[in-house]
Scaffold this active site. Structure first.
Site, PDB file in Angstrom:
ATOM      1  CG  ASP A  96      -5.289   5.098  40.659  1.00 11.96           C
ATOM      2  OD1 ASP A  96      -4.992   4.165  40.392  1.00 11.96           O
ATOM      3  OD2 ASP A  96      -5.698   6.041  39.688  1.00 11.96           O
ATOM      4  CE  LYS A 141      -9.202   2.219  39.375  1.00 16.22           C
ATOM      5  NZ  LYS A 141      -8.165   1.467  38.547  1.00 16.22           N
ATOM      6  NE  ARG A 175      -1.727 -17.995  37.729  1.00 12.83           N
ATOM      7  CZ  ARG A 175      -2.006 -19.132  38.175  1.00 12.83           C
ATOM      8  NH1 ARG A 175      -2.037 -20.375  37.261  1.00 12.83           N
ATOM      9  NH2 ARG A 175      -1.719 -19.199  39.495  1.00 12.83           N
ATOM     10  CG  ASN A 228       3.650 -12.074  30.185  1.00  8.33           C
ATOM     11  OD1 ASN A 228       3.623 -12.869  31.231  1.00  8.33           O
ATOM     12  ND2 ASN A 228       2.985 -10.933  30.311  1.00  8.33           N
ATOM     13  CG  LEU A 258       0.783 -27.344  26.481  1.00  9.36           C
ATOM     14  CD1 LEU A 258       1.351 -28.764  26.756  1.00  9.36           C
ATOM     15  CD2 LEU A 258       1.042 -26.569  25.373  1.00  9.36           C
ATOM     16  CB  CYS A 275      -0.535  -8.882  30.244  1.00  6.32           C
ATOM     17  SG  CYS A 275      -0.678  -7.851  31.441  1.00  6.32           S
ATOM     18  CE  LYS A 330      -7.257 -15.875  34.210  1.00  3.57           C
ATOM     19  NZ  LYS A 330      -5.984 -16.014  34.873  1.00  3.57           N
TER      20      LYS A 330
HETATM   21  P1  NAD Z   1      -4.821  -0.924  35.569  1.00  2.00           P
HETATM   22  O1  NAD Z   1      -5.290  -0.020  34.583  1.00  2.00           O
HETATM   23  O2  NAD Z   1      -5.601  -2.096  36.146  1.00  2.00           O
HETATM   24  O3  NAD Z   1      -4.175  -0.116  36.803  1.00  2.00           O
HETATM   25  C1  NAD Z   1      -3.397   1.147  36.610  1.00  2.00           C
HETATM   26  C2  NAD Z   1      -3.754   2.170  37.327  1.00  2.00           C
HETATM   27  O4  NAD Z   1      -2.704   3.167  37.230  1.00  2.00           O
HETATM   28  C3  NAD Z   1      -4.999   2.760  37.154  1.00  2.00           C
HETATM   29  O5  NAD Z   1      -5.901   2.856  38.376  1.00  2.00           O
HETATM   30  C4  NAD Z   1      -4.728   4.348  36.889  1.00  2.00           C
HETATM   31  O6  NAD Z   1      -5.636   5.214  37.174  1.00  2.00           O
HETATM   32  C5  NAD Z   1      -3.268   4.658  37.682  1.00  2.00           C
HETATM   33  N1  NAD Z   1      -2.575   5.416  37.150  1.00  2.00           N
HETATM   34  C6  NAD Z   1      -2.393   5.739  35.855  1.00  2.00           C
HETATM   35  N2  NAD Z   1      -1.671   6.894  35.707  1.00  2.00           N
HETATM   36  C7  NAD Z   1      -1.258   7.431  37.028  1.00  2.00           C
HETATM   37  C8  NAD Z   1      -0.516   8.179  37.611  1.00  2.00           C
HETATM   38  N3  NAD Z   1       0.142   9.319  36.745  1.00  2.00           N
HETATM   39  N4  NAD Z   1      -0.582   8.355  39.159  1.00  2.00           N
HETATM   40  C9  NAD Z   1      -1.427   7.526  39.716  1.00  2.00           C
HETATM   41  N5  NAD Z   1      -1.846   6.657  39.493  1.00  2.00           N
HETATM   42  C10 NAD Z   1      -1.953   6.398  38.158  1.00  2.00           C
HETATM   43  O7  NAD Z   1      -3.455  -1.831  34.997  1.00  2.00           O
HETATM   44  P2  NAD Z   1      -3.024  -3.107  35.580  1.00  2.00           P
HETATM   45  O8  NAD Z   1      -3.490  -4.298  34.950  1.00  2.00           O
HETATM   46  O9  NAD Z   1      -2.843  -3.100  36.946  1.00  2.00           O
HETATM   47  O10 NAD Z   1      -1.361  -3.160  35.063  1.00  2.00           O
HETATM   48  C11 NAD Z   1      -0.505  -2.214  35.437  1.00  2.00           C
HETATM   49  C12 NAD Z   1       0.893  -2.602  35.057  1.00  2.00           C
HETATM   50  O11 NAD Z   1       1.195  -4.083  35.578  1.00  2.00           O
HETATM   51  C13 NAD Z   1       0.974  -3.015  33.738  1.00  2.00           C
HETATM   52  O12 NAD Z   1       2.297  -2.671  32.852  1.00  2.00           O
HETATM   53  C14 NAD Z   1       0.866  -4.123  33.045  1.00  2.00           C
HETATM   54  O13 NAD Z   1       1.339  -4.746  31.960  1.00  2.00           O
HETATM   55  C15 NAD Z   1       1.578  -5.019  34.265  1.00  2.00           C
HETATM   56  N6  NAD Z   1       0.928  -6.407  34.831  1.00  2.00           N
HETATM   57  C16 NAD Z   1      -0.453  -6.337  34.609  1.00  2.00           C
HETATM   58  C17 NAD Z   1      -0.910  -7.892  35.378  1.00  2.00           C
HETATM   59  C18 NAD Z   1      -2.327  -8.200  35.153  1.00  2.00           C
HETATM   60  O14 NAD Z   1      -2.608  -9.332  35.230  1.00  2.00           O
HETATM   61  N7  NAD Z   1      -3.152  -7.154  35.064  1.00  2.00           N
HETATM   62  C19 NAD Z   1       0.033  -8.755  35.728  1.00  2.00           C
HETATM   63  C20 NAD Z   1       1.596  -8.627  35.647  1.00  2.00           C
HETATM   64  C21 NAD Z   1       1.847  -7.256  35.175  1.00  2.00           C
HETATM   65  C1  UGA Z   2      -0.931 -13.535  32.327  1.00  3.14           C
HETATM   66  C2  UGA Z   2       0.257 -14.438  33.108  1.00  3.14           C
HETATM   67  O1  UGA Z   2      -0.137 -15.694  33.329  1.00  3.14           O
HETATM   68  C3  UGA Z   2       0.888 -13.945  34.447  1.00  3.14           C
HETATM   69  O2  UGA Z   2       1.999 -14.745  34.890  1.00  3.14           O
HETATM   70  C4  UGA Z   2       1.182 -12.492  33.761  1.00  3.14           C
HETATM   71  O3  UGA Z   2       1.483 -11.903  35.215  1.00  3.14           O
HETATM   72  C5  UGA Z   2       0.061 -11.518  33.384  1.00  3.14           C
HETATM   73  O4  UGA Z   2      -0.290 -12.501  32.265  1.00  3.14           O
HETATM   74  C6  UGA Z   2       0.755 -10.189  33.095  1.00  3.14           C
HETATM   75  O5  UGA Z   2       1.662 -10.057  32.855  1.00  3.14           O
HETATM   76  O6  UGA Z   2      -0.416  -9.669  33.053  1.00  3.14           O
HETATM   77  P1  UGA Z   2      -3.375 -13.343  32.822  1.00  3.14           P
HETATM   78  O7  UGA Z   2      -3.410 -12.704  31.513  1.00  3.14           O
HETATM   79  O8  UGA Z   2      -4.047 -12.481  34.124  1.00  3.14           O
HETATM   80  O9  UGA Z   2      -1.840 -13.689  33.424  1.00  3.14           O
HETATM   81  O10 UGA Z   2      -4.086 -14.634  32.792  1.00  3.14           O
HETATM   82  P2  UGA Z   2      -3.673 -15.915  32.156  1.00  3.14           P
HETATM   83  O11 UGA Z   2      -4.261 -17.101  33.012  1.00  3.14           O
HETATM   84  O12 UGA Z   2      -2.267 -16.239  31.548  1.00  3.14           O
HETATM   85  O13 UGA Z   2      -4.463 -16.113  30.567  1.00  3.14           O
HETATM   86  C7  UGA Z   2      -4.259 -15.323  29.692  1.00  3.14           C
HETATM   87  C8  UGA Z   2      -5.117 -15.807  28.643  1.00  3.14           C
HETATM   88  O14 UGA Z   2      -4.923 -17.046  27.839  1.00  3.14           O
HETATM   89  C9  UGA Z   2      -6.573 -15.900  28.797  1.00  3.14           C
HETATM   90  O15 UGA Z   2      -7.431 -15.235  27.760  1.00  3.14           O
HETATM   91  C10 UGA Z   2      -6.848 -17.317  28.924  1.00  3.14           C
HETATM   92  O16 UGA Z   2      -8.100 -17.956  28.423  1.00  3.14           O
HETATM   93  C11 UGA Z   2      -5.644 -17.889  27.916  1.00  3.14           C
HETATM   94  N1  UGA Z   2      -5.433 -19.348  27.896  1.00  3.14           N
HETATM   95  C12 UGA Z   2      -4.645 -19.412  29.087  1.00  3.14           C
HETATM   96  C13 UGA Z   2      -5.629 -20.196  27.056  1.00  3.14           C
HETATM   97  O17 UGA Z   2      -6.031 -20.110  25.962  1.00  3.14           O
HETATM   98  N2  UGA Z   2      -5.077 -21.427  27.418  1.00  3.14           N
HETATM   99  C14 UGA Z   2      -4.192 -21.687  28.261  1.00  3.14           C
HETATM  100  O18 UGA Z   2      -3.811 -22.829  28.382  1.00  3.14           O
HETATM  101  C15 UGA Z   2      -3.755 -20.801  29.189  1.00  3.14           C
END
Ligand code: NAD
Ligand code: UGA
Length: 437
Positions: A30, A35, A157, A211, A253, A263, A320
């Site tokens: 990172d 961090k 999730r 999504n 649902l 996301c 959530k």
């Molecule tokens: P996050 O902000 O929690 O983490 C991203 C990390 O990348 C941070 O710690 C940041 O400091 C680091 N970073 C940024 N630029 C950098 C660089 N140049 N070199 C090294 N580190 C660097 O984000 P996240 O929630 O983990 O999401 C990351 C990606 O995954 C996004 O595209 C998001 O849409 C996707 N995603 C997120 C979730 C989720 O539930 N959070 C689920 C599926 C996919």
């Molecule tokens: C969601 C997807 O479920 C993951 O598969 C995906 O990887 C992720 O986004 C991502 O791309 O970041 P997440 O956002 O972590 O995961 O959480 P969810 O459980 O999907 O909930 C998302 C939001 O929808 C929350 O605010 C939750 O309260 C709401 N929700 C969920 C509802 O209002 N109703 C439902 O039936 C389910």
């Protein structure tokens, strides 16, 4: 295998840790040095169930380490995963500057003598981003470096990320070369889940389409909930009835305040935006979501007439349950609007007080650790996040501390019958209200 994960946030840290748990040697990188220092000291910067113990275990056996340096890490790794943010710009489009920067950094670190590398995008990106990453690396790398780009979208999730990673419904691998496909299949070999092999563009689109479809289900049931509110029908029964059809399924649902998080809000509108292809169905999904909590606030105002100077308690700040993440949390939007109308807002959350505080303190929201103390003297209690602590609340105790026994449950987690028994007035989403005793 030796793996590097660039970006150690919710996705990178949990994915890297689970890869280590599967037996690989993983370096989580990172550029936030604070961090990395925290992780190296044995602490975890986020709350995610089961993560801390897995990190400690895998660090102890030498399979997981943390580094601020992309160059040093990728020299040792066969596969490099990118898990950096793709946040929305102010106009809602995706900010791909983090991805582009990492592509350049990887390019500058790659050397021909390092041999063949597979560079995997795990961040959620608009379709065709892989092509851009490939071009960028070719542009900035020296001659004779060998690499392939793969898209391996992540479906975890928050709140159950470890289980989702170790027991996924499916693994999608988008590769345009057999060699790269085989390398990534080896990474996932310890996981028992179906693997869908695709080209890079299809894998990228699968993530956005998944999504968007999940968000569509939520907005759909929230639109149905409004019809229920007008007619006295019960959205829980309607969801159950339609969900019993296997083609529809009951999952996602749950009517409520709408979806938040880092996301869904950004992914729904970006499925085809960069291509200039209108997707008006998803614009409506977004519109329904944007107005859902406003409709809920209207109902609270209808009940209290004037919100100014009324003490309102809010249970739940995370977007959530089971996370400390407040990105795009509807709970915070509600707090902001309540404060905007002059209400005296107290709020609590089991895990997200520290992440919410910098946003809520300037608004004047009083944060209270104990959920019952938070509700003390409140005229209305609002439930904004579906934490099990709130679903299992001691209603007698709650009745004893509140000024009025009125609950607005924005996540439908309490039972109307239980509330009636304790003499609460209870309003939820798409279900008949329990009126004042
Ligand atoms: P996050 O902000 O929690 O983490 C991203 C990390 O990348 C941070 O710690 C940041 O400091 C680091 N970073 C940024 N630029 C950098 C660089 N140049 N070199 C090294 N580190 C660097 O984000 P996240 O929630 O983990 O999401 C990351 C990606 O995954 C996004 O595209 C998001 O849409 C996707 N995603 C997120 C979730 C989720 O539930 N959070 C689920 C599926 C996919
Ligand atoms: C969601 C997807 O479920 C993951 O598969 C995906 O990887 C992720 O986004 C991502 O791309 O970041 P997440 O956002 O972590 O995961 O959480 P969810 O459980 O999907 O909930 C998302 C939001 O929808 C929350 O605010 C939750 O309260 C709401 N929700 C969920 C509802 O209002 N109703 C439902 O039936 C389910």
């Amino acid at each position: 295998m030796n793996l590097t994960i660039i970006g150690s946030g919710y996705v990178g840290l949990t994915t890297g840790t689970c890869f280590a748990e599967m037996g690989h040697h993983v370096i989580c990188v990172d550029n936030n040095t604070e961090k990395i220092r925290t992780l190296q000291s044995g602490a975890i910067p986020i709350y995610e169930p089961k993560l801390e113990e897995l990190v400690k275990k895998n660090v102890a056996v030498g399979r997981l380490e943390f580094s601020p340096s992309i160059a040093a890490s990728i020299a040792e790794s066969e596969v490099i995963f990118i898990a950096v943010p793709t946040p929305p710009n102010t106009d809602g489009s995706v900010d791909l500057t983090y991805i582009e920067k990492v592509a350049r950094e990887i390019a500058q670190a790659l050397q021909p003598e390092m041999g063949y590398k597979v560079i995997v995008d795990k961040s959620t990106v608009p379709v065709k981003t892989g092509e851009k990453v490939s071009q960028t690396i070719k542009h900035y790398a020296g001659p004779n470096v060998q690499f392939d780009i793969v898209s391996n979208p992540e479906f975890l999730r928050e709140g159950c990320a470890v289980d989702d990673l170790l027991h996924p419904d499916r693994i999608v691998i988008g590769a345009n070369s057999e060699q790269a496909m085989n390398v990534i299949k080896r990474v996932y070999q310890p996981i028992h889940a179906p693997i869908l092999e695709t080209d890079v563009n299809s894998a990228e689109l699968i993530k956005h389409a998944a999504n968007s479809f999940l968000a569509l289900k939520i907005s759909y049931i929230n639109a149905v909930a409004k019809v229920c509110e007008k007619t006295g029908a019960d959205v829980e029964l309607v969801a159950e009835g339609i969900g019993m059809d296997k083609r529809i399924s009951r999952h996602f649902l749950n009517a409520g305040l709408g979806y938040g998080g880092s996301c869904f809000p950004k992914d729904v509108i970006n499925i085809s935006r960069t291509l200039g292809i209108p997707f008006t169905l998803l614009e409506e999904v977004e519109h329904i979501n944007d107005t859902q909590h406003i409709h809920f606030l209207d109902r609270i105002r209808d009940r209290l007439w004037v919100l100014k100077d009324k003490k309102i308690a809010v249970w739940g700040l995370a977007f959530k349950q089971n996370t400390d993440d407040v990105r795009e949390s509807i709970a915070l939007k509600l707090c902001e609007k309540l404060c905007g109308e002059g209400a005296i807002v107290t709020a609590t959350d089991p895990k997200a007080m520290h992440t919410a505080a910098p946003i809520l303190n300037p608004m004047g929201v009083k944060l209270v650790e104990d959920m019952y103390e938070c509700a003390r003297d409140a005229e209305v209690l609002v439930i904004a996040t579906e934490w099990s602590e709130y679903a299992n609340a001691d209603l007698q105790k709650l009745a004893g501390v509140m000024r009025n026994r009125i609950i607005f449950d924005g996540r439908n987690i309490l039972s109307p019958a239980n509330l009636r028994a304790v003499g609460f007035e209870y309003h939820s989403v798409g279900r008949p209200s329990v009126e004042e005793a």
